[in-house]
Design a protein around this motif. Structure first.
Motif, short mmCIF file in Angstrom:
data_model
loop_
_atom_site.label_atom_id
_atom_site.label_comp_id
_atom_site.label_asym_id
_atom_site.label_seq_id
_atom_site.Cartn_x
_atom_site.Cartn_y
_atom_site.Cartn_z
N THR A 59 0.93 -1.36 -0.02
CA THR A 59 0.02 -0.01 -0.03
C THR A 59 0.94 1.25 0.16
O THR A 59 0.43 2.25 0.12
N ARG B 99 0.11 4.66 -1.84
CA ARG B 99 -0.56 5.87 -1.39
C ARG B 99 0.15 7.06 -1.08
O ARG B 99 -0.65 8.10 -0.82
N LEU C 43 -15.44 14.15 1.90
CA LEU C 43 -15.29 13.05 0.92
C LEU C 43 -15.32 11.73 1.77
O LEU C 43 -14.65 11.80 2.96
N ILE C 44 -15.64 10.68 1.21
CA ILE C 44 -15.67 9.21 1.92
C ILE C 44 -14.55 8.50 1.02
O ILE C 44 -14.95 8.31 -0.30
N HIS C 45 -13.79 7.83 1.66
CA HIS C 45 -12.78 6.70 1.18
C HIS C 45 -13.64 5.28 0.95
O HIS C 45 -14.11 4.69 1.99
N GLN D 55 -10.19 0.76 -1.93
CA GLN D 55 -9.10 0.96 -2.65
C GLN D 55 -8.52 -0.78 -3.11
O GLN D 55 -8.24 -1.09 -2.04
N SER E 215 -9.52 3.37 -6.90
CA SER E 215 -10.34 3.73 -5.71
C SER E 215 -11.46 4.45 -6.02
O SER E 215 -11.51 5.00 -7.09
N THR E 216 -12.37 4.35 -5.20
CA THR E 216 -13.70 5.01 -5.08
C THR E 216 -13.83 5.96 -4.01
O THR E 216 -13.44 5.82 -2.92
N VAL E 217 -14.07 7.25 -4.61
CA VAL E 217 -14.38 8.60 -3.50
C VAL E 217 -15.87 8.45 -3.71
O VAL E 217 -16.64 8.64 -4.68
#
Length: 149
Positions: free
Chosen positions: A55, A58, A75-77, A80, A135-137
């Motif tokens: 990781t 990052r 924002l929310i993580h 990933q 990754s999704t935000v």
């Protein structure tokens, strides 16, 4: 709101897989495997060098996508994943960039949420892919309303 960003990418940015940064990162995540920082262990490994934790990317700079203006708060993580062609070797330089893969919206318990899917890439200096990550935000309805102003 972000659909027009799909397909855009940043310029490539050079990042170093620096020994001290790798050691600090391994300590921070509580993974003290000697492959990350003990030089003898690295030399005697199948990689013949120390490597970075999976990781570690990052911490890299992936550049800026022109026109993609996300707020610093709210924002929310959303998760990933990483895919590797080979490990990152301590001491090498990596060229990193980011790309907007997708944007979609869903209605949930907390209102209309936006989902921004970002892909990050790391290549060696010859252009060969070393890793990619997706990754999704998650963008809450409250943040989306502020951005729409």
């Amino acid at each position: 709101m972000f659909k027009e960003q799909i397909g855009k990418q940043s310029n490539k940015v050079k990042n170093a897989v620096e020994r001290g940064a790798v050691k600090k990162f391994a300590e921070a995540i509580g993974d003290l495997h000697p492959i990350y920082f003990d030089e003898e262990t690295g030399r005697n490994s199948r990689y013949q060098a120390n490597i970075a934790p999976p990781t570690f990317p990052r911490t890299f700079d992936y550049g800026t996508i022109e026109g993609l203006n996300l707020p610093n708060k709210g924002l929310i993580h959303g998760g990933q994943t990483f895919h590797y062609e080979r490990p990152l070797r301590v001491g090498e330089d990596i060229l990193c960039y980011t790309k907007v893969k997708n944007y979609f919206e869903k209605k949930g318990n907390f209102g209309e949420m936006g989902f921004l899917v970002i892909e990050n890439y790391g290549e060696d200096e010859s252009g060969a892919l070393i890793f990619s990550s997706t990754s999704t935000v998650v963008i809450s309805e409250a943040v989306r309303k502020v951005l729409a102003r």
